[in-house]
Design a protein around this motif. Structure first.
Motif, mmCIF file in Angstrom:
data_model
loop_
_atom_site.group_PDB
_atom_site.id
_atom_site.type_symbol
_atom_site.label_atom_id
_atom_site.label_comp_id
_atom_site.label_asym_id
_atom_site.label_seq_id
_atom_site.Cartn_x
_atom_site.Cartn_y
_atom_site.Cartn_z
ATOM 1 N N THR A 132 0.843 -1.204 0.000
ATOM 2 C CA THR A 132 0.000 0.000 0.000
ATOM 3 C C THR A 132 0.876 1.252 0.000
ATOM 4 O OG1 THR A 132 -1.740 -1.164 1.177
ATOM 5 C CG2 THR A 132 -1.811 1.236 1.266
ATOM 6 N N GLN A 133 1.886 1.263 0.864
ATOM 7 C CA GLN A 133 2.783 2.431 0.932
ATOM 8 C C GLN A 133 3.507 2.630 -0.395
ATOM 9 O OE1 GLN A 133 5.272 1.233 4.173
ATOM 10 N NE2 GLN A 133 3.707 1.616 5.725
ATOM 11 N N ASN A 134 3.840 1.545 -1.064
ATOM 12 C CA ASN A 134 4.647 1.643 -2.281
ATOM 13 C C ASN A 134 3.897 2.149 -3.502
ATOM 14 O OD1 ASN A 134 7.651 0.770 -2.594
ATOM 15 N ND2 ASN A 134 6.832 -0.353 -0.829
ATOM 16 N N PHE A 135 2.564 2.101 -3.476
ATOM 17 C CA PHE A 135 1.812 2.629 -4.622
ATOM 18 C C PHE A 135 2.079 4.126 -4.820
ATOM 19 C CE2 PHE A 135 -0.486 -1.374 -4.582
ATOM 20 C CZ PHE A 135 -0.733 -1.575 -5.935
ATOM 21 N N GLU A 136 2.505 4.807 -3.764
ATOM 22 C CA GLU A 136 2.822 6.239 -3.892
ATOM 23 C C GLU A 136 4.154 6.493 -4.590
ATOM 24 O OE1 GLU A 136 2.748 8.311 -0.151
ATOM 25 O OE2 GLU A 136 0.977 7.163 0.452
ATOM 26 N N PHE A 137 4.947 5.442 -4.763
ATOM 27 C CA PHE A 137 6.310 5.632 -5.250
ATOM 28 C C PHE A 137 6.509 5.297 -6.723
ATOM 29 C CE2 PHE A 137 6.665 5.764 -0.744
ATOM 30 C CZ PHE A 137 7.699 6.658 -0.495
ATOM 31 N N PHE A 138 5.393 5.070 -7.446
ATOM 32 C CA PHE A 138 5.520 4.971 -8.912
ATOM 33 C C PHE A 138 4.295 5.619 -9.540
ATOM 34 C CE2 PHE A 138 2.647 1.348 -9.946
ATOM 35 C CZ PHE A 138 2.429 0.830 -8.668
ATOM 36 N N GLN A 139 4.517 6.166 -10.737
ATOM 37 C CA GLN A 139 3.473 6.984 -11.369
ATOM 38 C C GLN A 139 2.662 6.209 -12.406
ATOM 39 O OE1 GLN A 139 3.270 9.850 -9.887
ATOM 40 N NE2 GLN A 139 5.155 9.288 -8.799
ATOM 41 N N THR A 140 3.197 5.089 -12.865
ATOM 42 C CA THR A 140 2.533 4.337 -13.933
ATOM 43 C C THR A 140 1.381 3.498 -13.353
ATOM 44 O OG1 THR A 140 4.190 2.627 -13.590
ATOM 45 C CG2 THR A 140 4.616 4.190 -15.359
ATOM 46 N N GLU A 141 0.575 2.912 -14.243
ATOM 47 C CA GLU A 141 -0.548 2.095 -13.749
ATOM 48 C C GLU A 141 -0.063 0.791 -13.124
ATOM 49 O OE1 GLU A 141 -3.046 1.633 -17.201
ATOM 50 O OE2 GLU A 141 -4.050 3.533 -16.832
ATOM 51 N N TYR A 142 1.046 0.275 -13.677
ATOM 52 C CA TYR A 142 1.543 -1.024 -13.226
ATOM 53 C C TYR A 142 3.016 -0.946 -12.872
ATOM 54 C CZ TYR A 142 -2.773 -2.164 -15.555
ATOM 55 O OH TYR A 142 -4.080 -2.164 -15.931
ATOM 56 N N CYS A 143 3.391 -1.778 -11.910
ATOM 57 C CA CYS A 143 4.798 -1.894 -11.536
ATOM 58 C C CYS A 143 5.119 -3.378 -11.413
ATOM 59 C CB CYS A 143 5.032 -1.183 -10.195
ATOM 60 S SG CYS A 143 6.712 -1.364 -9.561
ATOM 61 N N LEU A 144 6.227 -3.803 -12.001
ATOM 62 C CA LEU A 144 6.649 -5.203 -11.913
ATOM 63 C C LEU A 144 7.852 -5.302 -10.982
ATOM 64 C CD1 LEU A 144 6.492 -6.271 -15.690
ATOM 65 C CD2 LEU A 144 4.625 -6.008 -14.046
ATOM 66 N N VAL A 145 7.804 -6.259 -10.059
ATOM 67 C CA VAL A 145 8.899 -6.449 -9.098
ATOM 68 C C VAL A 145 9.272 -7.930 -9.003
ATOM 69 C CG1 VAL A 145 8.188 -4.465 -7.667
ATOM 70 C CG2 VAL A 145 7.352 -6.755 -7.097
ATOM 71 N N GLY A 146 10.438 -8.193 -8.426
ATOM 72 C CA GLY A 146 10.858 -9.569 -8.136
ATOM 73 C C GLY A 146 11.225 -9.652 -6.660
ATOM 74 N N HIS A 147 12.426 -10.223 -6.375
ATOM 75 C CA HIS A 147 13.075 -10.172 -5.063
ATOM 76 C C HIS A 147 12.524 -11.143 -4.018
ATOM 77 C CE1 HIS A 147 15.801 -8.470 -2.198
ATOM 78 N NE2 HIS A 147 14.952 -7.667 -1.590
ATOM 79 N N THR A 148 11.188 -11.294 -3.906
ATOM 80 C CA THR A 148 10.660 -12.210 -2.881
ATOM 81 C C THR A 148 10.625 -13.650 -3.381
ATOM 82 O OG1 THR A 148 8.367 -11.954 -3.622
ATOM 83 C CG2 THR A 148 9.142 -10.441 -1.909
ATOM 84 N N HIS A 149 10.757 -13.850 -4.675
ATOM 85 C CA HIS A 149 10.681 -15.183 -5.291
ATOM 86 C C HIS A 149 9.287 -15.796 -5.148
ATOM 87 C CE1 HIS A 149 15.333 -15.939 -5.158
ATOM 88 N NE2 HIS A 149 15.054 -14.647 -5.197
ATOM 89 N N LEU A 150 8.281 -14.962 -4.980
ATOM 90 C CA LEU A 150 6.898 -15.437 -4.819
ATOM 91 C C LEU A 150 6.022 -14.831 -5.910
ATOM 92 C CD1 LEU A 150 6.573 -14.729 -0.982
ATOM 93 C CD2 LEU A 150 7.101 -16.937 -2.046
#
Ligand code: ZN
Length: 242
Positions: A132-150
């Motif tokens: 929820t907090q991270n939605f403020e940190f990108f401006q596009t409609e979608y954000c793709l992430v990795g790192h958790t391996h899930l």
């Protein structure tokens, strides 16, 4: 455009090759970091990724540590051992490639990053509060992430304050609705108790996201890890997908 989305390959070439032969045709490749660390084929994985069409890639925490940009002492004992081994293996060409990677890329109006848009290298997006907090940190409609391996996604409905976490069904087409943070899971070291390699196909025209799992020769990569003297715990965990 059909985009192959890969993350956390971690030097596992047999898993990467199986994903590539399973993926069908694609016009672009987006890679969400951690090409190296843990696995026995760091240079081979980098070369293979670089050969793929319209490749965009971001830097992961293991990539940064393999370059010496992050102190390896911040990793646990086994991860540190694997990183020191990787540092010794990387060719000058591989290092130059990893050094060229940005922490965040915006491609086709979609943000790509390794950990989170707020802290690209380190933050794990595993719970709704952090998402929820991270939605403020990108401006596009979608954000793709990795790192958790899930393989998961977070959805923030219009006018809502709290994001929801969802698990995609394997092989099912998910219709994308703004706004979302999506994780394709890990190619080379899945951690959701399913040992199969995980990746996603994003269709930017139809706005669909499909997570797929594919079996690969775990025994082959385990044998290479043994020969390389990599930590036994990393060898064992591949079998159980943790
Ligand atoms: Zn990783």
């Amino acid at each position: 455009m059909r985009v192959l989305v890969l993350s956390d390959i971690h030097g596992n070439l047999p898993a990467l090759e199986e994903v590539l032969s399973n993926a069908g045709s694609f016009e672009a490749t987006w890679c969400l970091g951690d090409l190296v660390g843990y696995g026995p084929n760091p240079n081979e994985c980098i070369d293979r990724i670089r050969s793929l069409p319209e490749m965009r890639c971001v830097l992961g925490n293991h990539d940064a540590a393999a370059l010496g940009l992050i102190d390896v002492d911040t990793f646990n004992t086994d991860a540190r051992k694997a990183l020191l081994w990787t540092q010794n293996q990387l060719t000058p060409k591989s290092k130059r490639f990893l050094e060229s990677l940005p922490e965040t890329v915006v491609s086709d109006a979609i943000t790509l990053t390794h950990g989170s848009p707020r802290h690209p290298i380190w933050e794990y997006l595993i719970d709704e509060r952090t998402a929820t907090q991270n939605f403020e940190f990108f401006q596009t409609e979608y954000c793709l992430v990795g790192h958790t391996h899930l393989p998961v996604y977070f959805y923030l409905a219009e006018g809502k304050r709290q994001a929801n976490v969802m698990l995609p069904k394997n092989g099912a087409n998910l219709s994308l609705k703004p706004r979302m943070i999506l994780n394709p899971g890990s190619v080379g070291q899945p951690r959701d108790r399913d040992p199969r390699a995980s990746y996603a196909i994003l269709d930017t025209k139809d706005r669909t996201w499909t997570v797929r799992r594919v079996e690969y020769s775990i025994g082959e990569v385990q044998e290479q890890m043994r020969l390389a003297g990599l930590p036994q715990r990393h060898i064992d965990r591949l079998e159980v997908g943790w």
